[in-house]
Write a protein that holds these residues in place. Structure first.
Motif, PDB file in Angstrom:
ATOM      1  N   PHE A   1      36.365  53.356  39.073  1.00  0.00           N
ATOM      2  CA  PHE A   1      37.679  53.417  38.427  1.00  0.00           C
ATOM      3  C   PHE A   1      38.742  53.947  39.396  1.00  0.00           C
ATOM      4  CE2 PHE A   1      35.413  54.179  34.088  1.00  0.00           C
ATOM      5  CZ  PHE A   1      34.930  52.875  34.135  1.00  0.00           C
ATOM      6  N   THR A   2      38.982  53.195  40.456  1.00  0.00           N
ATOM      7  CA  THR A   2      39.944  53.567  41.482  1.00  0.00           C
ATOM      8  C   THR A   2      40.698  52.323  41.928  1.00  0.00           C
ATOM      9  OG1 THR A   2      38.379  53.179  43.289  1.00  0.00           O
ATOM     10  CG2 THR A   2      38.429  55.404  42.337  1.00  0.00           C
ATOM     11  N   SER A   3      41.750  52.536  42.721  1.00  0.00           N
ATOM     12  CA  SER A   3      42.501  51.401  43.257  1.00  0.00           C
ATOM     13  C   SER A   3      41.605  50.516  44.123  1.00  0.00           C
ATOM     14  CB  SER A   3      43.696  51.903  44.078  1.00  0.00           C
ATOM     15  OG  SER A   3      44.646  52.538  43.259  1.00  0.00           O
ATOM     16  N   SER A   4      40.793  51.134  44.971  1.00  0.00           N
ATOM     17  CA  SER A   4      39.893  50.341  45.808  1.00  0.00           C
ATOM     18  C   SER A   4      38.846  49.624  44.961  1.00  0.00           C
ATOM     19  CB  SER A   4      39.218  51.231  46.858  1.00  0.00           C
ATOM     20  OG  SER A   4      38.521  52.306  46.254  1.00  0.00           O
ATOM     21  N   GLY A   5      38.444  50.253  43.853  1.00  0.00           N
ATOM     22  CA  GLY A   5      37.508  49.586  42.950  1.00  0.00           C
ATOM     23  C   GLY A   5      38.122  48.353  42.313  1.00  0.00           C
ATOM     24  N   LEU A   6      39.395  48.448  41.943  1.00  0.00           N
ATOM     25  CA  LEU A   6      40.105  47.295  41.385  1.00  0.00           C
ATOM     26  C   LEU A   6      40.199  46.167  42.404  1.00  0.00           C
ATOM     27  CD1 LEU A   6      43.160  48.431  39.209  1.00  0.00           C
ATOM     28  CD2 LEU A   6      41.420  46.735  38.613  1.00  0.00           C
ATOM     29  N   VAL A   7      40.519  46.518  43.644  1.00  0.00           N
ATOM     30  CA  VAL A   7      40.609  45.495  44.686  1.00  0.00           C
ATOM     31  C   VAL A   7      39.273  44.783  44.836  1.00  0.00           C
ATOM     32  CG1 VAL A   7      40.935  45.092  47.151  1.00  0.00           C
ATOM     33  CG2 VAL A   7      42.470  46.642  45.931  1.00  0.00           C
ATOM     34  N   ALA A   8      38.197  45.552  44.860  1.00  0.00           N
ATOM     35  CA  ALA A   8      36.864  44.961  45.007  1.00  0.00           C
ATOM     36  C   ALA A   8      36.532  44.034  43.846  1.00  0.00           C
ATOM     37  CB  ALA A   8      35.818  46.071  45.126  1.00  0.00           C
ATOM     38  N   ALA A   9      36.977  44.406  42.643  1.00  0.00           N
ATOM     39  CA  ALA A   9      36.676  43.598  41.461  1.00  0.00           C
ATOM     40  C   ALA A   9      37.508  42.317  41.398  1.00  0.00           C
ATOM     41  CB  ALA A   9      36.911  44.426  40.204  1.00  0.00           C
ATOM     42  N   LEU A  10      38.657  42.329  42.060  1.00  0.00           N
ATOM     43  CA  LEU A  10      39.582  41.199  41.946  1.00  0.00           C
ATOM     44  C   LEU A  10      39.660  40.314  43.180  1.00  0.00           C
ATOM     45  CD1 LEU A  10      42.579  42.976  40.175  1.00  0.00           C
ATOM     46  CD2 LEU A  10      41.150  41.183  39.179  1.00  0.00           C
ATOM     47  N   GLU A  11      39.220  40.813  44.318  1.00  0.00           N
ATOM     48  CA  GLU A  11      39.523  40.132  45.573  1.00  0.00           C
ATOM     49  C   GLU A  11      39.014  38.701  45.656  1.00  0.00           C
ATOM     50  OE1 GLU A  11      38.036  42.499  48.736  1.00  0.00           O
ATOM     51  OE2 GLU A  11      35.980  42.588  47.973  1.00  0.00           O
ATOM     52  N   GLU A  12      37.938  38.384  44.970  1.00  0.00           N
ATOM     53  CA  GLU A  12      37.402  37.029  45.052  1.00  0.00           C
ATOM     54  C   GLU A  12      38.111  36.046  44.128  1.00  0.00           C
ATOM     55  OE1 GLU A  12      33.204  36.944  44.552  1.00  0.00           O
ATOM     56  OE2 GLU A  12      32.799  38.149  46.362  1.00  0.00           O
ATOM     57  N   ARG A  13      39.021  36.554  43.281  1.00  0.00           N
ATOM     58  CA  ARG A  13      39.678  35.654  42.340  1.00  0.00           C
ATOM     59  C   ARG A  13      41.197  35.636  42.480  1.00  0.00           C
ATOM     60  NH1 ARG A  13      37.507  38.002  36.776  1.00  0.00           N
ATOM     61  NH2 ARG A  13      38.543  36.157  35.951  1.00  0.00           N
ATOM     62  N   VAL A  14      41.749  36.306  43.485  1.00  0.00           N
ATOM     63  CA  VAL A  14      43.208  36.380  43.580  1.00  0.00           C
ATOM     64  C   VAL A  14      43.798  35.634  44.768  1.00  0.00           C
ATOM     65  CG1 VAL A  14      43.325  38.565  42.324  1.00  0.00           C
ATOM     66  CG2 VAL A  14      43.148  38.582  44.834  1.00  0.00           C
ATOM     67  N   ASP A  15      42.996  34.996  45.590  1.00  0.00           N
ATOM     68  CA  ASP A  15      43.543  34.275  46.729  1.00  0.00           C
ATOM     69  C   ASP A  15      44.492  33.175  46.238  1.00  0.00           C
ATOM     70  OD1 ASP A  15      44.044  33.326  49.248  1.00  0.00           O
ATOM     71  OD2 ASP A  15      42.123  32.289  49.473  1.00  0.00           O
ATOM     72  N   GLY A  16      45.775  33.296  46.606  1.00  0.00           N
ATOM     73  CA  GLY A  16      46.781  32.333  46.180  1.00  0.00           C
ATOM     74  C   GLY A  16      47.342  32.575  44.794  1.00  0.00           C
ATOM     75  N   ALA A  17      46.867  33.636  44.126  1.00  0.00           N
ATOM     76  CA  ALA A  17      47.310  33.910  42.752  1.00  0.00           C
ATOM     77  C   ALA A  17      48.521  34.842  42.748  1.00  0.00           C
ATOM     78  CB  ALA A  17      46.168  34.544  41.963  1.00  0.00           C
ATOM     79  N   ARG A  18      49.308  34.732  41.674  1.00  0.00           N
ATOM     80  CA  ARG A  18      50.417  35.666  41.449  1.00  0.00           C
ATOM     81  C   ARG A  18      49.870  36.849  40.655  1.00  0.00           C
ATOM     82  NH1 ARG A  18      53.958  31.382  38.336  1.00  0.00           N
ATOM     83  NH2 ARG A  18      51.831  31.079  37.570  1.00  0.00           N
ATOM     84  N   VAL A  19      49.975  38.026  41.245  1.00  0.00           N
ATOM     85  CA  VAL A  19      49.414  39.221  40.626  1.00  0.00           C
ATOM     86  C   VAL A  19      50.536  40.205  40.298  1.00  0.00           C
ATOM     87  CG1 VAL A  19      47.843  41.181  40.873  1.00  0.00           C
ATOM     88  CG2 VAL A  19      47.236  38.957  41.868  1.00  0.00           C
ATOM     89  N   GLU A  20      50.609  40.594  39.048  1.00  0.00           N
ATOM     90  CA  GLU A  20      51.589  41.572  38.579  1.00  0.00           C
ATOM     91  C   GLU A  20      50.891  42.924  38.437  1.00  0.00           C
ATOM     92  OE1 GLU A  20      55.278  43.013  36.686  1.00  0.00           O
ATOM     93  OE2 GLU A  20      54.638  41.708  38.316  1.00  0.00           O
ATOM     94  N   VAL A  21      51.406  43.947  39.134  1.00  0.00           N
ATOM     95  CA  VAL A  21      50.874  45.299  39.035  1.00  0.00           C
ATOM     96  C   VAL A  21      51.893  46.138  38.276  1.00  0.00           C
ATOM     97  CG1 VAL A  21      50.140  47.346  40.299  1.00  0.00           C
ATOM     98  CG2 VAL A  21      49.573  45.068  41.186  1.00  0.00           C
ATOM     99  N   ALA A  22      51.513  46.590  37.087  1.00  0.00           N
ATOM    100  CA  ALA A  22      52.422  47.350  36.219  1.00  0.00           C
ATOM    101  C   ALA A  22      51.952  48.794  36.173  1.00  0.00           C
ATOM    102  CB  ALA A  22      52.439  46.741  34.819  1.00  0.00           C
TER     103      ALA A  22
END
Length: 249
Positions: free
Chosen positions: A102-123
């Motif tokens: 439950f950390t910022s780096s954990g979020l990156v690890a969970a998302l990195e394979e699905r965000v290439d070329g995607a628009r990501v909104e961080v709120a």
């Protein structure tokens, strides 16, 4: 000695969460020192609704977005942890991604394979870690950040710093890197920074996760408790147990 003799500082925004934290510590048999190290200042911004992925990092951010009528539509919704995910579901949103860590780096690890070329909104708040946005951009995402609220230190905060400096604080529960910074700012303003750090190092210091642990240790504060789950209930319980492991009625 009873745990009721044990003074435990809690640092939460004074919007109901501080009172709830104090009640929890009291229910555990200790004496809470409720010190409002954070104040939420809304920006009136809303997350963009044209993103492929929307990331939330706190319950406060979820509530502000929901109150503003944010529609996630078909976007992938990610939460930094179970607490934020739970609030998203309470507010009617589906949650697609919750990282193992439950950390910022954990979020990156969970998302990195699905965000290439995607628009990501961080709120999130104005004190969000660049680890999240930089990591997502490195994974190929087009990142847009919306600051939903700012986190300020209330002028009335700092009583716990005086208690730590005088040796009258037995334990403290730090719930974010910013609570560490604000505690030290308050100690600075009162002219007791070095004594307050020494007092904490004679007490039991608990932090809610690795980033907060790093922030505390960077400033010379020894950390005794880091719960396995990044949750205030778990933090408070572990800190009270560590500060007063045995007692007699």
């Amino acid at each position: 000695m009873t745990t009721r003799d044990t003074t435990v500082a809690v640092f939460r925004p004074d919007d109901g969460r501080l009172e709830a934290a104090a009640e929890l510590v009291e229910s555990l048999g200790a004496t809470p020192i409720a010190d409002p190290m954070l104040a939420v200042v809304e920006t009136d911004a809303t997350p963009r609704e044209d993103a492929d992925v929307v990331v939330f990092t706190s319950k406060t951010g979820v509530d502000l977005a929901a109150d503003a009528g944010f529609d996630a539509d078909d976007a992938v919704v990610a939460a930094i942890g179970d607490t934020t995910a739970g609030r998203l579901r309470e507010r009617g949103y589906d949650v697609d991604v919750v990282p193992d860590a439950f950390t910022s780096s954990g979020l990156v690890a969970a998302l990195e394979e699905r965000v290439d070329g995607a628009r990501v909104e961080v709120a999130r708040s104005d004190h969000g870690s660049p680890v999240l946005t930089d990591g997502l951009e490195a994974a190929g995402a087009f990142v847009h950040e919306t600051v939903l609220y700012e986190l300020a230190r209330p002028a009335k905060s700092g009583g716990s710093a005086d208690l730590a400096a005088s040796g009258d604080l037995d334990a403290a529960c730090f719930t974010s890197t910013l609570t560490v910074e604000h505690f030290l700012d308050a100690a600075d303003a009162r002219g007791v920074r070095e004594d307050a750090i020494a007092g904490l190092n004679d007490a039991v210091v608990g932090v809610i996760g690795p980033p907060t642990c790093d922030a505390a240790e960077r400033h010379g504060i020894d950390v005794d408790v880091v719960p396995d789950v990044a949750d205030f209930d778990a933090l408070a319980t572990a800190v009270v147990e560590a500060a007063a492991p045995t007692y007699h009625e």
